[in-house]
Design a protein around this motif. Structure first.
Motif, short mmCIF file in Angstrom:
data_model
loop_
_atom_site.label_atom_id
_atom_site.label_comp_id
_atom_site.label_asym_id
_atom_site.label_seq_id
_atom_site.Cartn_x
_atom_site.Cartn_y
_atom_site.Cartn_z
N THR A 297 22.56 -15.55 167.39
CA THR A 297 21.66 -15.19 168.57
C THR A 297 23.27 -15.05 169.43
O THR A 297 23.56 -14.00 170.25
CB THR A 297 20.98 -15.66 169.74
N ASP B 112 25.66 -12.69 168.30
CA ASP B 112 24.90 -11.40 168.16
C ASP B 112 25.71 -10.83 169.22
O ASP B 112 25.92 -9.48 169.69
CB ASP B 112 23.85 -10.92 168.15
N GLU B 113 25.74 -11.81 170.29
CA GLU B 113 25.94 -11.63 171.79
C GLU B 113 27.30 -11.25 171.56
O GLU B 113 27.97 -10.58 172.93
CB GLU B 113 25.83 -12.11 173.02
N SER C 238 20.69 -19.59 161.96
CA SER C 238 19.30 -18.58 162.22
C SER C 238 18.37 -19.27 161.97
O SER C 238 17.97 -19.48 161.01
CB SER C 238 20.16 -17.02 160.75
N ASN D 94 17.06 -14.48 174.97
CA ASN D 94 18.02 -15.44 173.62
C ASN D 94 17.95 -16.36 174.17
O ASN D 94 18.20 -16.87 172.88
CB ASN D 94 19.48 -14.05 173.96
N LYS E 142 15.48 -17.98 172.26
CA LYS E 142 15.68 -18.03 170.63
C LYS E 142 17.07 -19.47 169.93
O LYS E 142 16.51 -20.46 169.73
CB LYS E 142 16.14 -17.01 170.47
#
Length: 466
Positions: free
Chosen positions: A37, A40-41, A96, A113, A116
């Motif tokens: 995460t 991704d950010e 992940s 997020n 997660k």
């Protein structure tokens, strides 16, 4: 492979400064863990011209040079271990999960997020058979971590005691010292003198007389208060007098000012700047302010069309100060005819502000448009320094040559940038730098504690900053 510590990083740790991974790694002694995460950010922040976008791209470039050591799967979790070799060695585990045990209904993306990231952190305590530590600048994320019995901390980098500075000292002197104190060595009067004791209040024993002085090259310089007050905005207390004196003295090239809201910091900086441009010491005034609005909206404020739009939307503090200066100057010129004095209307104020901007070559700059530039012959005001990261401030200051004077303004009680705190922002770093004498530039620093804007501002400061 055994590591001393295991750090799971929140996204804001990297966006505050991409090199934090190297500092935390300590040349491979500690393992850095990044949940998917976080990647991704960071990936979503690569486009744009703000500081966080720069840091995201910097981290991506770092990751491109990494070497994949191994991959593995355990339960619903996947692991990729990479090694980065630059000046030091850094090991990173990218983790992940196929299944996150959280509900996505009616939950905002940032909270989703966080959950997660924390789910992965919780799992890693058992996986590594070591206590992992979750690092985040976000108090809400750290609070959630504590509720899950996860060890957590911020990236303080300092103690509260390190933020205490004696920029102004009070010393008692004898009456007979009055004749010889000017230009004397400060150590003759204060054996405990330190580099950041910039200002002194010398109280004459058995008297109400107080001399204000500043230290230049370890020597005492008594302030010429009449000269300092000879400007559009008159200093109203000793802190403002010290600040204004440092502005007009050529000795100081970098001024660092921490000040409460309404303490007059921007007004005094502009007033002094106008005086120096009028005297042809500098050719122009440049006002720089970090773009906090764009962090949330993703807007490129620096490239809004037109000078007027930039001033209105982005530089309200500057415009408010210029309007105040115009009104103050008009009142001073009309002193002899107080009875018939009429306040300037808004249209006239606007016209005179535009004239000030043109006549004194007042420019505004946004940090995103400064890379690759060189600023010369300018009086530069850097505002909202508490909202700048160290990397941003380094980039801004590295654009400035030796024909400039720099005034850096900020307040650690008004931090709006999610990616810094009072220990890690550029203002604090600069204030702490005054503990060491510089052989390169003559610095000055002071705190403006007195609120002069009005009773409402002072009341708000007193109740909300306890």
């Amino acid at each position: 492979m055994n590591f001393e510590k295991y750090y799971v990083l929140d996204t804001n740790i990297i966006l505050e400064d991409a090199t934090n991974i190297f500092k935390l790694s300590d040349d491979g002694k500690n393992l850095i863990v990044l949940p998917e995460t976080v990647l991704d950010e960071i990936d979503s922040k690569k486009s744009g011209f703000d500081e966080i976008n720069f840091q995201a791209r910097q981290f991506a470039r770092t990751l491109e040079n990494s070497e994949i050591l191994e991959t593995k799967n355990e339960n619903d979790y996947s692991f990729v271990r990479v090694k980065i070799v630059s000046d030091t060695t850094t090991y990173i585990d990218i983790v992940s999960s196929k299944n996150y045990k959280i509900s996505e209904k009616n939950v905002s993306l940032n909270i989703l997020n966080d959950r997660k990231i924390l789910q992965i952190t919780e799992y890693l305590n058992n996986y590594y058979n070591k206590q992992v530590e979750f690092l985040s600048l976000d108090i809400m994320a750290r609070t959630r971590a504590i509720s899950m019995n996860i060890k957590t901390s911020s990236l303080n980098g300092s103690k509260e005691d390190d933020l205490i500075f004696d920029f102004i000292k009070n010393i008692e002197i004898k009456f007979e010292d009055l004749e010889t104190i000017d230009n004397s060595l400060i150590t003759d009067y204060d054996p405990d003198y330190k580099t950041n004791n910039y200002c002194y209040c010398f109280k004459v024993k058995s008297s109400d007389q107080i001399l204000l002085a500043m230290i230049q090259n370890n020597r005492i310089e008594i302030l010429d208060e009449d000269e300092i007050r000879n400007q559009i905005i008159t200093p109203l207390n000793k802190e403002q007098l010290f600040f204004s004196n440092a502005i007009i003295k050529h000795f100081y090239s970098v001024l660092i000012i921490e000040a409460k809201a309404g303490s007059g910091k921007t007004l005094l900086a502009l007033s002094g700047a106008l005086k120096l441009v009028r005297q042809k010491v500098f050719q122009r005034i440049i006002y720089i302010r970090n773009s906090i609005e764009s962090l949330d909206k993703g807007e490129d404020v620096g490239y809004l069309p037109g000078l007027e739009e930039k001033f209105k939307i982005y530089n309200h503090p500057l415009m408010d100060s210029l309007e105040y200066i115009v009104r103050s100057e008009d009142k001073k010129k009309s002193k002899r005819n107080k009875e018939n004095y009429t306040e300037l209307d808004d249209h006239e104020v606007k016209t005179r502000v535009e004239n000030l901007i043109g006549n004194y070559s007042i420019e505004t700059m946004w940090v995103g448009e400064m890379r690759g530039r060189t600023l010369s012959n300018s009086f530069i005001i850097i505002d909202e320094a508490q909202n700048m990261s160290n990397k941003t401030m380094q980039m801004v200051l590295s654009r400035i040559d030796n024909t400039c004077k720099v005034v850096i303004l900020g307040s650690n009680k008004q931090i709006d940038n999610f990616y810094v705190n009072k220990y890690t922002n550029a203002l604090t770093t600069l204030l702490k730098s005054t503990n060491q004498e510089s052989q390169l530039v003559n610095t000055f620093a002071i705190k403006l504690e007195k609120v002069l804007r009005g009773p409402i501002t002072e009341w708000a400061e007193s109740i909300f900053n306890k």
